[in-house]
Design a protein around this motif. Structure first.
Motif, PDB file in Angstrom:
ATOM      1  N   LEU A  39      -3.040 -40.330-105.110  1.00 52.96           N
ATOM      2  CA  LEU A  39      -4.092 -39.937-104.156  1.00 52.96           C
ATOM      3  C   LEU A  39      -3.866 -38.464-103.831  1.00 52.96           C
ATOM      4  CD1 LEU A  39      -4.773 -42.409-101.221  1.00 52.96           C
ATOM      5  CD2 LEU A  39      -6.363 -41.357-102.818  1.00 52.96           C
ATOM      6  N   ASP A  40      -4.807 -37.634-104.227  1.00 53.93           N
ATOM      7  CA  ASP A  40      -4.585 -36.193-104.134  1.00 53.93           C
ATOM      8  C   ASP A  40      -5.197 -35.603-102.858  1.00 53.93           C
ATOM      9  OD1 ASP A  40      -4.108 -33.572-104.524  1.00 53.93           O
ATOM     10  OD2 ASP A  40      -5.455 -33.313-106.237  1.00 53.93           O
ATOM     11  N   PHE A  41      -4.348 -35.387-101.860  1.00 52.30           N
ATOM     12  CA  PHE A  41      -4.791 -34.745-100.616  1.00 52.30           C
ATOM     13  C   PHE A  41      -4.546 -33.235-100.668  1.00 52.30           C
ATOM     14  CE2 PHE A  41      -4.797 -39.050 -99.116  1.00 52.30           C
ATOM     15  CZ  PHE A  41      -5.759 -39.066 -98.113  1.00 52.30           C
ATOM     16  N   LEU A 339      -0.178 -37.078-102.842  1.00 52.97           N
ATOM     17  CA  LEU A 339       0.146 -35.662-103.066  1.00 52.97           C
ATOM     18  C   LEU A 339      -0.419 -34.819-101.925  1.00 52.97           C
ATOM     19  CD1 LEU A 339       1.323 -33.521-104.989  1.00 52.97           C
ATOM     20  CD2 LEU A 339      -0.864 -33.499-106.189  1.00 52.97           C
ATOM     21  N   ILE A 340       0.473 -34.078-101.237  1.00 53.66           N
ATOM     22  CA  ILE A 340       0.019 -33.147-100.207  1.00 53.66           C
ATOM     23  C   ILE A 340       0.377 -31.736-100.651  1.00 53.66           C
ATOM     24  CG2 ILE A 340       0.241 -34.832 -98.309  1.00 53.66           C
ATOM     25  CD1 ILE A 340       2.878 -33.375 -97.535  1.00 53.66           C
ATOM     26  N   ARG A 341      -0.220 -30.728-100.014  1.00 50.07           N
ATOM     27  CA  ARG A 341       0.057 -29.346-100.422  1.00 50.07           C
ATOM     28  C   ARG A 341       1.194 -28.786 -99.577  1.00 50.07           C
ATOM     29  NH1 ARG A 341       0.820 -24.491-102.406  1.00 50.07           N
ATOM     30  NH2 ARG A 341      -0.990 -23.207-102.939  1.00 50.07           N
ATOM     31  N   ASP A 342       2.282 -28.434-100.247  1.00 50.92           N
ATOM     32  CA  ASP A 342       3.370 -27.682 -99.629  1.00 50.92           C
ATOM     33  C   ASP A 342       2.895 -26.223 -99.643  1.00 50.92           C
ATOM     34  OD1 ASP A 342       5.537 -26.031 -99.328  1.00 50.92           O
ATOM     35  OD2 ASP A 342       6.713 -26.880-100.960  1.00 50.92           O
ATOM     36  N   CYS A 343       2.711 -25.632 -98.475  1.00 49.84           N
ATOM     37  CA  CYS A 343       2.096 -24.291 -98.406  1.00 49.84           C
ATOM     38  C   CYS A 343       3.090 -23.153 -98.490  1.00 49.84           C
ATOM     39  CB  CYS A 343       1.284 -24.163 -97.107  1.00 49.84           C
ATOM     40  SG  CYS A 343      -0.169 -25.213 -97.094  1.00 49.84           S
ATOM     41  N   SER A 344       4.348 -23.438 -98.853  1.00 51.82           N
ATOM     42  CA  SER A 344       5.330 -22.352 -98.803  1.00 51.82           C
ATOM     43  C   SER A 344       5.085 -21.262 -99.843  1.00 51.82           C
ATOM     44  CB  SER A 344       6.764 -22.879 -98.883  1.00 51.82           C
ATOM     45  OG  SER A 344       6.874 -23.873 -99.836  1.00 51.82           O
ATOM     46  N   SER A 345       4.223 -21.513-100.832  1.00 43.59           N
ATOM     47  CA  SER A 345       3.945 -20.456-101.820  1.00 43.59           C
ATOM     48  C   SER A 345       2.978 -19.395-101.273  1.00 43.59           C
ATOM     49  CB  SER A 345       3.348 -21.066-103.092  1.00 43.59           C
ATOM     50  OG  SER A 345       2.111 -21.671-102.793  1.00 43.59           O
ATOM     51  N   PHE A 346       2.329 -19.649-100.141  1.00 47.27           N
ATOM     52  CA  PHE A 346       1.378 -18.671 -99.596  1.00 47.27           C
ATOM     53  C   PHE A 346       2.134 -17.499 -98.966  1.00 47.27           C
ATOM     54  CE2 PHE A 346      -1.366 -22.386 -99.718  1.00 47.27           C
ATOM     55  CZ  PHE A 346      -2.619 -21.858-100.013  1.00 47.27           C
ATOM     56  N   VAL A 347       1.708 -16.292 -99.307  1.00 46.64           N
ATOM     57  CA  VAL A 347       2.321 -15.108 -98.682  1.00 46.64           C
ATOM     58  C   VAL A 347       2.106 -15.200 -97.173  1.00 46.64           C
ATOM     59  CG1 VAL A 347       2.202 -12.584 -98.472  1.00 46.64           C
ATOM     60  CG2 VAL A 347       1.882 -13.677-100.702  1.00 46.64           C
ATOM     61  N   ARG A 355      -0.805 -28.715 -96.072  1.00 48.00           N
ATOM     62  CA  ARG A 355      -2.272 -28.794 -95.976  1.00 48.00           C
ATOM     63  C   ARG A 355      -2.704 -30.143 -96.545  1.00 48.00           C
ATOM     64  NH1 ARG A 355      -4.847 -25.104-100.082  1.00 48.00           N
ATOM     65  NH2 ARG A 355      -4.833 -27.067-101.184  1.00 48.00           N
ATOM     66  N   VAL A 356      -3.574 -30.836 -95.823  1.00 48.96           N
ATOM     67  CA  VAL A 356      -4.114 -32.097 -96.359  1.00 48.96           C
ATOM     68  C   VAL A 356      -5.628 -32.104 -96.233  1.00 48.96           C
ATOM     69  CG1 VAL A 356      -2.096 -33.594 -96.061  1.00 48.96           C
ATOM     70  CG2 VAL A 356      -3.655 -33.307 -94.151  1.00 48.96           C
ATOM     71  N   ALA A 357      -6.285 -32.597 -97.260  1.00 49.25           N
ATOM     72  CA  ALA A 357      -7.745 -32.656 -97.277  1.00 49.25           C
ATOM     73  C   ALA A 357      -8.233 -33.873 -96.500  1.00 49.25           C
ATOM     74  CB  ALA A 357      -8.221 -32.745 -98.722  1.00 49.25           C
ATOM     75  N   VAL A 358      -9.495 -33.827 -96.097  1.00 49.42           N
ATOM     76  CA  VAL A 358     -10.149 -34.993 -95.493  1.00 49.42           C
ATOM     77  C   VAL A 358     -10.774 -35.791 -96.637  1.00 49.42           C
ATOM     78  CG1 VAL A 358     -11.979 -35.746 -93.922  1.00 49.42           C
ATOM     79  CG2 VAL A 358     -10.653 -33.672 -93.402  1.00 49.42           C
ATOM     80  N   LYS A 359     -10.394 -37.076 -96.723  1.00 46.61           N
ATOM     81  CA  LYS A 359     -10.941 -37.886 -97.811  1.00 46.61           C
ATOM     82  C   LYS A 359     -11.714 -39.079 -97.240  1.00 46.61           C
ATOM     83  CE  LYS A 359      -8.310 -38.076-101.656  1.00 46.61           C
ATOM     84  NZ  LYS A 359      -8.893 -37.224-102.694  1.00 46.61           N
ATOM     85  N   THR A 360     -11.891 -40.139 -98.002  1.00 41.41           N
ATOM     86  CA  THR A 360     -12.639 -41.301 -97.493  1.00 41.41           C
ATOM     87  C   THR A 360     -11.780 -42.045 -96.471  1.00 41.41           C
ATOM     88  OG1 THR A 360     -11.747 -42.813 -99.135  1.00 41.41           O
ATOM     89  CG2 THR A 360     -13.774 -41.636 -99.741  1.00 41.41           C
ATOM     90  N   GLU A 363      -8.806 -43.946 -97.860  1.00 38.72           N
ATOM     91  CA  GLU A 363      -7.762 -43.026 -98.331  1.00 38.72           C
ATOM     92  C   GLU A 363      -7.035 -42.374 -97.150  1.00 38.72           C
ATOM     93  OE1 GLU A 363      -9.824 -41.710-102.570  1.00 38.72           O
ATOM     94  OE2 GLU A 363     -10.470 -40.731-100.730  1.00 38.72           O
ATOM     95  N   ASN A 364      -7.784 -42.033 -96.119  1.00 38.20           N
ATOM     96  CA  ASN A 364      -7.155 -41.406 -94.947  1.00 38.20           C
ATOM     97  C   ASN A 364      -6.215 -42.385 -94.239  1.00 38.20           C
ATOM     98  OD1 ASN A 364      -8.563 -39.075 -95.505  1.00 38.20           O
ATOM     99  ND2 ASN A 364     -10.281 -39.606 -94.164  1.00 38.20           N
ATOM    100  N   VAL A 365      -6.590 -43.652 -94.225  1.00 37.82           N
ATOM    101  CA  VAL A 365      -5.715 -44.676 -93.628  1.00 37.82           C
ATOM    102  C   VAL A 365      -4.409 -44.726 -94.417  1.00 37.82           C
ATOM    103  CG1 VAL A 365      -5.456 -47.169 -93.269  1.00 37.82           C
ATOM    104  CG2 VAL A 365      -7.610 -46.035 -92.640  1.00 37.82           C
ATOM    105  N   ARG A 366      -4.517 -44.656 -95.733  1.00 38.18           N
ATOM    106  CA  ARG A 366      -3.305 -44.666 -96.576  1.00 38.18           C
ATOM    107  C   ARG A 366      -2.432 -43.440 -96.311  1.00 38.18           C
ATOM    108  NH1 ARG A 366      -3.803 -45.579-102.787  1.00 38.18           N
ATOM    109  NH2 ARG A 366      -1.624 -44.941-102.581  1.00 38.18           N
ATOM    110  N   LEU A 367      -3.088 -42.310 -96.088  1.00 39.05           N
ATOM    111  CA  LEU A 367      -2.333 -41.081 -95.797  1.00 39.05           C
ATOM    112  C   LEU A 367      -1.507 -41.253 -94.519  1.00 39.05           C
ATOM    113  CD1 LEU A 367      -1.987 -37.891 -96.398  1.00 39.05           C
ATOM    114  CD2 LEU A 367      -3.654 -37.618 -94.565  1.00 39.05           C
TER     115      LEU A 367
END
Ligand SMILES: Cc1ncc(COP(=O)(O)O)c(C=O)c1O
Length: 378
Positions: A39-41, A339-347, A355-360, A363-367
């Motif tokens: 599940l790609d967040f 899968l969540i976004r580890d933001c440490s690569s951002f300057v 960072r996590v996206a809003v999904k259905t 899916e959000n319950v699973r998150l």
């Protein structure tokens, strides 16, 4: 034969690929899950996928594969001009192989030797990569408190720069630029003959998109290029299609310098059909609104998470109080197939932001459930 490295242009030799979310292929290898099980967040795109009408347009265009596509995507540019109520024409539009292509094209076309580009830190990483590929330098402007863009900080760094990249709403912070700040920065850029590349790829997720977009202001700002994408709300992510709107002089430079046939014969009709399917967009916006409220409430229950209300369709969360790094939390989530976004690569960010996206809803319950398990083990 000399070593290949010695034959590479200097500006290309030191390039490193930008880190992104949506690394489901790598995540599958690491976790043992199949790509379709993850599940790609980490990728903030339409959770409902593309419009059925766009998918039908793709199958309807299979017969066109044997020929070259229209190199300048004329039919799509025409429909886009109509979509914006006739305030622009197709001469104001260039279409790219994803909006990312246009970042590279723009930097390549306008940055001359010794000229600098300025951008926020943190912001979307491909702006920096596009500038570095030209061999030129980047100046970063740190965001202010609560990750807001501050006009004064930009005005200080802008003199002497040629190009300014802005992202509204910004990735990864999910924050809109206040209209007054944006106008102040644009006015300053105009007075200094500086070009502005304004990325509005996520603006279609915002309720008052129509009053916030700068697309109708290109007459006032002849130095402004506005970026849009079919990747995000339209969900045509894998097809690669995006566009830019600007005055015809800018567009003409880009049309002349882009590679031919850059947008394929399936993407062009799919984008046209997607644009016409207003119902799909309406349903998507309603879902995002409802699920954003759900996630705001549920994520707020984790005492180690610190975040403000997102403007876009993704949450940007400071997790330092969980005593986990973003990388550690990412791995704990991945063990559960998320899968969540580890933001440490951002300057400009340290190792404590995700960072996590809003999904259905399902899916959000699973998150939320997976976060509970991942944080319990701390
Ligand atoms: C702010 C922003 N602009 C542009 C892009 C790239 O979009 P596209 O798929 O149209 O190349 C992304 C992708 O994550 C993004 O976050």
């Amino acid at each position: 034969m000399k070593p290949i490295e010695s034959l590479v242009r200097d500006n290309v030799r030191n390039l490193k690929p930008c880190v992104h979310g949506a690394e489901v292929y790598g995540a599958a290898e690491e976790s043992g899950f199949k790509t379709e099980e993850i599940l790609d967040f980490s990728s903030s795109v339409n959770p409902l996928g593309p419009s059925q009408k766009a998918l039908d347009a793709i199958t309807g265009a299979f017969g066109k594969i044997e020929a070259y596509p229209d190199s300048n995507s004329n039919a799509l540019r025409q429909i886009l001009a109509e979509h914006f109520g006739g305030s622009i024409t197709k001469d104001n539009i260039v279409v790219g192989n994803g909006s990312t292509e246009l970042m590279y094209l723009f930097a390549e076309a306008f940055l001359r030797r010794g000229e600098k580009a300025v951008m926020a830190a943190p912001t979307f990483g491909e702006y920096e990569s596009a500038v570095r590929k030209t061999g030129e330098c980047v100046k970063f402007v740190r965001l202010g408190g609560n990750f807001q863009i501050e006009a004064q900080a930009f005005r200080q760094e802008m003199p002497g720069c040629k190009l300014l990249f802005l992202c509204n709403p910004n990735n990864p912070t999910s924050k809109l630029i206040p209209q007054k700040t944006l106008t102040e920065i644009l006015d300053t850029a105009l007075s200094q003959d500086m070009l502005v590349f304004l990325d509005e790829d996520f603006l279609e997720f915002i309720d008052d998109e129509k009053s916030r977009t700068m697309i109708h202001r290109i007459d006032r700002y002849p130095n402004l290029f506005i970026l849009r994408s079919f990747t995000k709300i339209f969900g045509l992510t894998g097809l690669r299609c995006g566009y830019g709107v600007a005055n015809p002089e800018i567009i003409n430079v880009l049309l002349c310098s882009k590679i031919p046939w850059n947008v394929n014969c399936l993407a062009q009709p799919a984008a046209i059909a997607a644009l016409k399917d207003e119902e799909h967009l309406k349903v998507t916006r309603a879902l995002i609104k409802q699920e954003k409220a759900y996630l705001q409430k549920e994520l707020g229950q984790f005492s180690g998470f610190c975040f403000s209300e997102p403007d876009a369709n993704f949450f940007f969360i400071d997790i330092r109080n969980t005593n986990l790094t973003a990388n550690a939390l990412k791995h704990r989530m991945l063990k559960q197939g998320i899968l969540i976004r580890d933001c440490s690569s951002f300057v400009g960010l340290n190792e404590f932001y995700i960072r996590v996206a809003v999904k259905t809803h399902e899916e959000n319950v699973r998150l939320i459930d997976a976060f509970k398990k991942a944080l319990k083990a701390v």
